[in-house]
Design an enzyme around this catalytic site. Sequence first.
Site, mmCIF file in Angstrom:
data_model
loop_
_atom_site.group_PDB
_atom_site.id
_atom_site.type_symbol
_atom_site.label_atom_id
_atom_site.label_comp_id
_atom_site.label_asym_id
_atom_site.label_seq_id
_atom_site.Cartn_x
_atom_site.Cartn_y
_atom_site.Cartn_z
ATOM 1 C CB SER A 213 -2.204 28.749 17.507
ATOM 2 O OG SER A 213 -3.469 28.367 17.973
ATOM 3 C CG ASN A 214 -3.424 26.663 22.243
ATOM 4 O OD1 ASN A 214 -4.345 25.912 21.936
ATOM 5 N ND2 ASN A 214 -3.633 27.906 22.688
ATOM 6 C CG PHE A 215 -0.641 21.195 19.908
ATOM 7 C CD1 PHE A 215 -0.489 21.113 18.537
ATOM 8 C CD2 PHE A 215 0.487 21.305 20.701
ATOM 9 C CE1 PHE A 215 0.768 21.124 17.963
ATOM 10 C CE2 PHE A 215 1.745 21.325 20.142
ATOM 11 C CZ PHE A 215 1.896 21.238 18.759
ATOM 12 C CB ALA A 281 -6.210 26.503 24.931
#
Length: 406
Positions: A213-215, A281
């Site tokens: 995943s991402n932040f 995102a």
Amino acid sequence: MNYNSILEGKHIVLGITGGIAAYKSAALCRLMVKAGAQVQVIMTPNAREFITPVTLSTLSGRPVITEFFTANTGQWNSHVDLGLWADAMVIAPATASTIAKMATGVADNMLVTSYLSTRAPVFIAPAMDLDMMAHPTTVRNLSLLRSYGNHIIEAATGELASHLTGKGRMEEPERIVKVLEEYFGTGRELAGKRVLITAGPTVEKLDPVRYLSNFSSGKMGFALAAQCAARGANVTLVAGPVSLSTPAGQIERVNVTSALEMHDAVTARAARADVVILCAAVADYRAEQTASSKIKRDGNVLTLTLVPNPDIAAAVGRDKRDGQLIVGFALETDNGLENARAKMVRKKLDMIVLNSAREPNAGFQADNNTITIIDSDGTVTPYDNKPKTDVAADIVDHIVSLMHNS
Ligand code: CTP
């Protein structure tokens, strides 16, 4: 738009607290009355040390309220009635102490009890010395108040009563009135419009206990949803896994986990939308295969095969219908303008919002953002670093202007 009459007949509770900037509240009160508003002033006991109630009652044409009871008549001043009467509550100046009481619910005066009782939008114009303003306690309290949906009218930078120079001056009365006029005047700009927004990260499962995943926190997309709903739009918010509650208003929330799920949720709804804002995102890749059991460590190098996810923005751009407006985001570390422009063209977007991953106090997780808007005709509009709620207002202003011009 005729701003002169926007505040006509509006009931405004003007809360004044004990700071030097209270002298500006007289001008603020006068401007509100001149704009046609009915103003009820509440002063904290300390505010009376800075400006006299006689000035404010004369300017507002109503007795000023400070105490729960009027001493000579024994009349009870109902904070509940005041809270319900208000179309807006404006606290200017708001001292660090009142801000702290509001953030934590210390209802020991008429102003804070009325704040807790009101259902109307609340506008807070802080004023204090620069170090108090920058103290983590104040920053946290303001951020809490903002997260509850209050509107913070940021203090300006300049010379302060202490003769120090920095951030802490109460915003000028003219500007505060303008903020109110914009709030009430822009209320229905998106009425009848359907806005589809993607927000947050996507999560791509590797096995039952791990993911890619991402932040992304989802804050920017949720602020946009709140802003569009506040302007009368019918919003559908397709959200990846985030720990944010759905903002108030006409917002249908569709929770998704992976990019594929987000793609399906968006493409099923995009045709009906007047505006599509792609703020999520989205993970560009997912594991070719999701293991059904936990991947065990065997000491060897582990190679994951990743396959590309569908580009949701490009899919919406491909199927764009007449009159539809598509807005993308670009988070870049290098060559921002160039990359963002290229994305806008590739995905057939009408505008793209560039934010740099290298900018301090901006981007993923931060409460603030620094953006540059690029239009399909090449116009570049940079903005200052500001809270994401205010950034959302700038973006929606831009969208509204594009809709009017198309
Ligand atoms: N986007 C999308 N679907 C994807 C990837 C991106 O809808 N699979 C959208 C984002 O929501 C954003 C825009 O496309 O509005 C640009 O996203 P970004 O991640 O910056 O661009 P990418 O096309 O993924 O390019 P790169 O990762 O190479 O920078």
